[in-house]
Design a protein around this motif. Structure first.
Motif, mmCIF file in Angstrom:
data_model
loop_
_atom_site.group_PDB
_atom_site.id
_atom_site.type_symbol
_atom_site.label_atom_id
_atom_site.label_comp_id
_atom_site.label_asym_id
_atom_site.label_seq_id
_atom_site.Cartn_x
_atom_site.Cartn_y
_atom_site.Cartn_z
ATOM 1 N N ASP A 209 0.835 -1.212 0.000
ATOM 2 C CA ASP A 209 0.000 0.000 0.000
ATOM 3 C C ASP A 209 0.865 1.255 0.000
ATOM 4 O O ASP A 209 0.568 2.230 -0.708
ATOM 5 N N ILE A 210 1.933 1.232 0.792
ATOM 6 C CA ILE A 210 2.825 2.389 0.836
ATOM 7 C C ILE A 210 3.488 2.617 -0.514
ATOM 8 O O ILE A 210 3.611 3.759 -0.996
ATOM 9 N N GLN A 211 3.912 1.512 -1.152
ATOM 10 C CA GLN A 211 4.534 1.635 -2.468
ATOM 11 C C GLN A 211 3.548 2.186 -3.486
ATOM 12 O O GLN A 211 3.905 3.012 -4.336
ATOM 13 N N GLU A 212 2.286 1.708 -3.419
ATOM 14 C CA GLU A 212 1.274 2.216 -4.340
ATOM 15 C C GLU A 212 1.007 3.696 -4.099
ATOM 16 O O GLU A 212 0.843 4.471 -5.045
ATOM 17 N N ASP A 214 3.129 5.856 -2.786
ATOM 18 C CA ASP A 214 4.300 6.597 -3.264
ATOM 19 C C ASP A 214 4.279 6.717 -4.791
ATOM 20 O O ASP A 214 4.587 7.779 -5.341
ATOM 21 N N ALA A 215 3.910 5.603 -5.467
ATOM 22 C CA ALA A 215 3.847 5.651 -6.927
ATOM 23 C C ALA A 215 2.762 6.628 -7.384
ATOM 24 O O ALA A 215 2.962 7.388 -8.344
ATOM 25 N N GLY A 216 1.615 6.630 -6.690
ATOM 26 C CA GLY A 216 0.552 7.568 -7.037
ATOM 27 C C GLY A 216 0.975 9.006 -6.825
ATOM 28 O O GLY A 216 0.647 9.885 -7.638
ATOM 29 N N LEU A 220 1.222 11.827 -9.631
ATOM 30 C CA LEU A 220 0.491 13.084 -9.467
ATOM 31 C C LEU A 220 1.427 14.278 -9.596
ATOM 32 O O LEU A 220 1.078 15.287 -10.247
ATOM 33 N N ARG A 221 2.612 14.171 -8.985
ATOM 34 C CA ARG A 221 3.576 15.275 -9.109
ATOM 35 C C ARG A 221 3.988 15.476 -10.569
ATOM 36 O O ARG A 221 4.169 16.616 -11.027
ATOM 37 N N HIS A 222 4.150 14.349 -11.303
ATOM 38 C CA HIS A 222 4.521 14.450 -12.719
ATOM 39 C C HIS A 222 3.429 15.149 -13.522
ATOM 40 O O HIS A 222 3.713 16.023 -14.371
#
Length: 243
Positions: A209-212, A214-216, A220-222
């Motif tokens: 969940d943390i990895q997901e 972080d990926a989200g 979003l930042r991109h």
């Protein structure tokens, strides 16, 4: 306490936890009165656990800046050491029961116990269960006058795993006392394994969940950077037209 005292207190945590736990089989052997060689084992456990408490008391009183305050804050530690020395005569049976004060040290060591009996502490629980299996089975065979120690170990295995075939069972007070201890350790270790496995799965899911997340967040930042770049280009184009 100052930093030095706290460091020494942490160094004593594991030895004190082991000593407090070993008091339980020591009391069982004392009450069972199995004779040699178990009387020797009981005496070794009695002296060994008491010396650990005595060593902690001496060391802490020699390094803490405020000795009176430390004594006030640790009444169980002091009582467990001063009121339960192994040199008490056997005639003082009531006084010898004060050795139960050593078990009370587990209350103060509860935070450490939670750390030990966790995912990282499974190996300690496994070691305790193995020692209980061998020691409890051997003691059971001696108490029940079995022909072989392996018969006692077989009984310990089926007792710790709660199988209970009923082919071997205690008939003496000493055997039943040993059975209580073996059952408690067996059920405790089983609970530890279940909790450790559950924690492992939960921790894995949490990591995913943390990895997901972080990926989200990265995605979003991109996207926000792309939107900001587009707005900047639109603003630049509008300025060019006005000119």
């Amino acid at each position: 306490m100052d930093e030095r005292s706290e460091r020494w207190a942490k160094r004593f945590e594991i030895p004190l936890l082991i000593a407090a736990v070993l008091v339980i089989p020591m009391l069982v052997l004392d009450q069972a009165d199995l004779g040699a060689p178990w009387d020797t084992v009981e005496a070794v456990l009695d002296w060994g656990t008491w010396l650990v408490f005595l060593l902690e008391l001496v060391v802490m009183l020699s390094i803490v800046p405020d000795k009176k305050r430390w004594l006030r804050d640790h009444p169980i530690d002091v009582a467990a050491t001063l009121l339960s020395p192994p040199m008490l005569p056997s005639s003082l049976a009531a006084a010898r029961l004060l050795r139960l004060l050593r078990v009370l040290r587990l209350l103060r060591l509860a935070p450490l116990a939670r750390r030990v009996f966790s995912l990282d502490g499974v190996r300690y629980g496994g070691l305790l269960a193995f020692l209980t299996l061998i020691g409890g089975g051997t003691a059971f065979a001696a108490a029940e006058h079995r022909a072989s120690e392996w018969e006692g170990i077989w009984w310990a295995v089926e007792t710790m795993t709660t199988v209970g075939y009923g082919d071997v069972y205690p008939t003496t007070v000493a055997g039943r006392a040993i059975g209580i201890f073996v059952m408690v350790v067996g059920v405790g270790f089983g609970t530890l394994l279940v909790g450790a496995i559950a924690e492992r799965f939960i921790a894995h899911e949490v990591d995913q969940d943390i990895q997901e997340i972080d990926a989200g967040e990265d995605e979003l930042r991109h996207e926000l950077r792309e939107v900001a770049a587009r707005l900047e280009r639109i603003e630049l184009a509008l300025r060019t037209r006005r000119r």
